[in-house]
Scaffold this active site. Structure first.
Site, PDB file in Angstrom:
ATOM      1  N   ALA A 179       4.760  -7.577   4.379  1.00 48.77           N
ATOM      2  CA  ALA A 179       4.811  -8.821   3.618  1.00 48.77           C
ATOM      3  C   ALA A 179       5.812  -8.601   2.491  1.00 48.77           C
ATOM      4  CB  ALA A 179       3.438  -9.126   3.054  1.00 48.77           C
ATOM      5  N   GLY A 206       2.260  -6.016   6.937  1.00 49.08           N
ATOM      6  CA  GLY A 206       2.255  -7.274   7.695  1.00 49.08           C
ATOM      7  C   GLY A 206       3.063  -7.186   8.989  1.00 49.08           C
ATOM      8  N   GLU A 215       0.769  -5.622  11.366  1.00 50.48           N
ATOM      9  CA  GLU A 215      -0.289  -6.623  11.617  1.00 50.48           C
ATOM     10  C   GLU A 215       0.211  -7.717  12.567  1.00 50.48           C
ATOM     11  OE1 GLU A 215      -0.922  -6.937   7.326  1.00 50.48           O
ATOM     12  OE2 GLU A 215      -3.064  -6.635   7.689  1.00 50.48           O
ATOM     13  N   GLU A 258      -0.625  -0.408   2.580  1.00 54.06           N
ATOM     14  CA  GLU A 258      -1.073  -1.262   1.473  1.00 54.06           C
ATOM     15  C   GLU A 258      -1.778  -0.516   0.346  1.00 54.06           C
ATOM     16  OE1 GLU A 258      -1.142  -2.115   4.633  1.00 54.06           O
ATOM     17  OE2 GLU A 258      -0.549  -4.209   4.847  1.00 54.06           O
TER      18      GLU A 258
HETATM   19  N1  COA Z   1       8.964  -6.540   0.692  1.00 56.23           N
HETATM   20  C1  COA Z   1      10.071  -6.887   0.034  1.00 56.23           C
HETATM   21  N2  COA Z   1      11.232  -6.240   0.149  1.00 56.23           N
HETATM   22  C2  COA Z   1      11.288  -5.213   0.991  1.00 56.23           C
HETATM   23  C3  COA Z   1      10.177  -4.775   1.726  1.00 56.23           C
HETATM   24  C4  COA Z   1       8.959  -5.497   1.562  1.00 56.23           C
HETATM   25  N3  COA Z   1       7.859  -5.193   2.240  1.00 56.23           N
HETATM   26  N4  COA Z   1      10.522  -3.703   2.472  1.00 56.23           N
HETATM   27  C5  COA Z   1      11.815  -3.475   2.213  1.00 56.23           C
HETATM   28  N5  COA Z   1      12.287  -4.378   1.330  1.00 56.23           N
HETATM   29  C6  COA Z   1      13.649  -4.481   0.772  1.00 56.23           C
HETATM   30  C7  COA Z   1      13.901  -3.421  -0.298  1.00 56.23           C
HETATM   31  O1  COA Z   1      13.394  -3.850  -1.540  1.00 56.23           O
HETATM   32  C8  COA Z   1      15.419  -3.373  -0.256  1.00 56.23           C
HETATM   33  O2  COA Z   1      15.926  -4.504  -0.931  1.00 56.23           O
HETATM   34  P1  COA Z   1      17.173  -4.328  -1.974  1.00 56.23           P
HETATM   35  O3  COA Z   1      18.294  -3.794  -1.120  1.00 56.23           O
HETATM   36  O4  COA Z   1      17.414  -5.731  -2.459  1.00 56.23           O
HETATM   37  O5  COA Z   1      16.731  -3.372  -3.021  1.00 56.23           O
HETATM   38  C9  COA Z   1      15.737  -3.567   1.211  1.00 56.23           C
HETATM   39  O6  COA Z   1      14.601  -4.205   1.783  1.00 56.23           O
HETATM   40  C10 COA Z   1      15.989  -2.271   1.962  1.00 56.23           C
HETATM   41  O7  COA Z   1      14.847  -1.418   1.771  1.00 56.23           O
HETATM   42  P2  COA Z   1      14.959   0.084   1.217  1.00 56.23           P
HETATM   43  O8  COA Z   1      13.659   0.430   0.598  1.00 56.23           O
HETATM   44  O9  COA Z   1      16.170   0.234   0.377  1.00 56.23           O
HETATM   45  O10 COA Z   1      15.171   0.869   2.596  1.00 56.23           O
HETATM   46  P3  COA Z   1      14.794   2.379   2.883  1.00 56.23           P
HETATM   47  O11 COA Z   1      15.425   2.707   4.199  1.00 56.23           O
HETATM   48  O12 COA Z   1      15.109   3.249   1.720  1.00 56.23           O
HETATM   49  O13 COA Z   1      13.198   2.392   3.058  1.00 56.23           O
HETATM   50  C11 COA Z   1      11.064   1.561   3.864  1.00 56.23           C
HETATM   51  C12 COA Z   1      12.593   1.719   4.131  1.00 56.23           C
HETATM   52  C13 COA Z   1      10.534   0.662   4.968  1.00 56.23           C
HETATM   53  C14 COA Z   1      10.410   2.919   3.918  1.00 56.23           C
HETATM   54  C15 COA Z   1      10.864   0.914   2.478  1.00 56.23           C
HETATM   55  O14 COA Z   1      11.671  -0.250   2.395  1.00 56.23           O
HETATM   56  C16 COA Z   1       9.452   0.517   2.197  1.00 56.23           C
HETATM   57  O15 COA Z   1       8.619   1.358   1.902  1.00 56.23           O
HETATM   58  N6  COA Z   1       9.139  -0.814   2.231  1.00 56.23           N
HETATM   59  C17 COA Z   1       7.862  -1.339   1.866  1.00 56.23           C
HETATM   60  C18 COA Z   1       6.858  -1.093   2.962  1.00 56.23           C
HETATM   61  C19 COA Z   1       5.495  -1.610   2.553  1.00 56.23           C
HETATM   62  O16 COA Z   1       4.864  -1.131   1.643  1.00 56.23           O
HETATM   63  N7  COA Z   1       5.042  -2.640   3.277  1.00 56.23           N
HETATM   64  C20 COA Z   1       3.747  -3.217   3.073  1.00 56.23           C
HETATM   65  C21 COA Z   1       3.831  -4.410   2.202  1.00 56.23           C
HETATM   66  S1  COA Z   1       2.227  -5.093   1.905  1.00 56.23           S
END
Ligand code: COA
Length: 260
Positions: free
Chosen positions: A66, A112, A115, A135
């Protein structure tokens, strides 16, 4: 219909919906959830669509969760509404969709994203896929059905471990956990999934739809799945597909199902 965050392509009776926010790793914001709802809703009545494949754009992510930026300042009431709306509009809608929905998991499927993949009727992953429910690392719990669907698929102990550690598993572990049915090479994911859709489409669409309903009945509170199965089994006898399927078998020819 034109969308900002998703792409649609219908070919050979397969609707492929691609979540298309690659710069945000296809994170699900409200608008995307609404667009997905609209796309599924119109696919329901579109006779050209027999199977739906859902995937993410780019090679990095299916859906990274999400959209965290959208709910960072929510109150408990707003949080509850977010989960309830999402479950109704998308996750339960997909799970109960009367046509087969296959998730083609092409990278990160987190929160999400996992999910959504779990709401689909089954999952196929590319070998670079990574799955998890992170989460609790954000001070939350899964809100789009993850606490319910993950134990159904992988068992309670594994689900508890994945949820409590907030860790990710790779595609081969997901296969071992029965979270995905198949793992493919990265550039073969869509073709493999389309072939699977093709196998499904050779069968009676009416019977496939009834089977989805009967299988899902096992997971619904207060519903007797065996009774649902008996009712759906009985109803099958009144369909044109049943007449065609049985007469084709007895006539030693291939069935040409009318889909009614
Ligand atoms: N919500 C909003 N933005 C998200 C996102 C999310 N769930 N997941 C990734 N993004 C965005 C990042 O903020 C980043 O945006 P920016 O370039 O404007 O800063 C972009 O997507 C790229 O992500 P980034 O974190 O730079 O890539 P990465 O390869 O270093 O890491 C992940 C990849 C998936 C490990 C990392 O993005 C992450 O942990 N995301 C969140 C996962 C999460 O907790 N999901 C559950 C949400 S309830």
């Amino acid at each position: 219909m034109s969308y900002q965050n998703i792409l649609e392509n219908i070919e050979d009776n397969i609707l492929t919906i691609t979540i298309n926010r690659p710069k945000k790793l296809n994170a699900l914001n409200r608008e995307t959830i609404q667009e997905l709802h609209n796309a599924f809703k119109s696919a329901k009545t579109n006779e050209e669509v027999k199977v739906v494949i859902i995937t993410g754009s780019g090679e990095k992510a299916f859906v990274a969760g999400a959209d965290i930026s959208e709910f960072a300042d929510y109150s408990p009431k707003e949080g509850k509404r977010l989960a309830a709306d999402g479950q109704e509009k998308l996750f339960n809608y997909v799970a109960n969709f009367p046509k087969p929905v296959i998730a083609a998991v092409n990278g990160f499927a987190l929160g999400g994203g996992l999910e959504l993949a779990m709401a689909a009727h089954f999952r196929i992953a590319s070998e670079n896929a990574k799955m998890g429910l992170p989460e609790v690392s954000l001070g939350l719990i899964p809100g789009y059905g993850g606490t319910q669907r993950l134990p159904q698929l992988v068992g309670k102990g594994r689900a508890m471990e994945m949820i409590m550690t907030a860790g990710m598993i790779d595609a081969s572990q997901a296969l071992q956990y029965n979270l995905v049915n198949h793992v493919t090479e990265v550039d073969e994911l869509i073709e493999f999934t389309e072939n699977m859709a093709g196998k499904i489409m050779k069968n009676s669409t009416v019977a496939v739809s009834a089977a989805i309903k009967a299988v899902n009945a096992n997971y619904e509170d207060g519903v007797n799945g065996f009774e649902t199965e008996i009712n759906e089994f009985g109803r099958s006898f009144g369909t044109d597909d049943f007449k065609e399927g049985t007469s084709a078998f007895l006539g030693k020819r291939k069935a040409d199902f009318p889909g009614k």
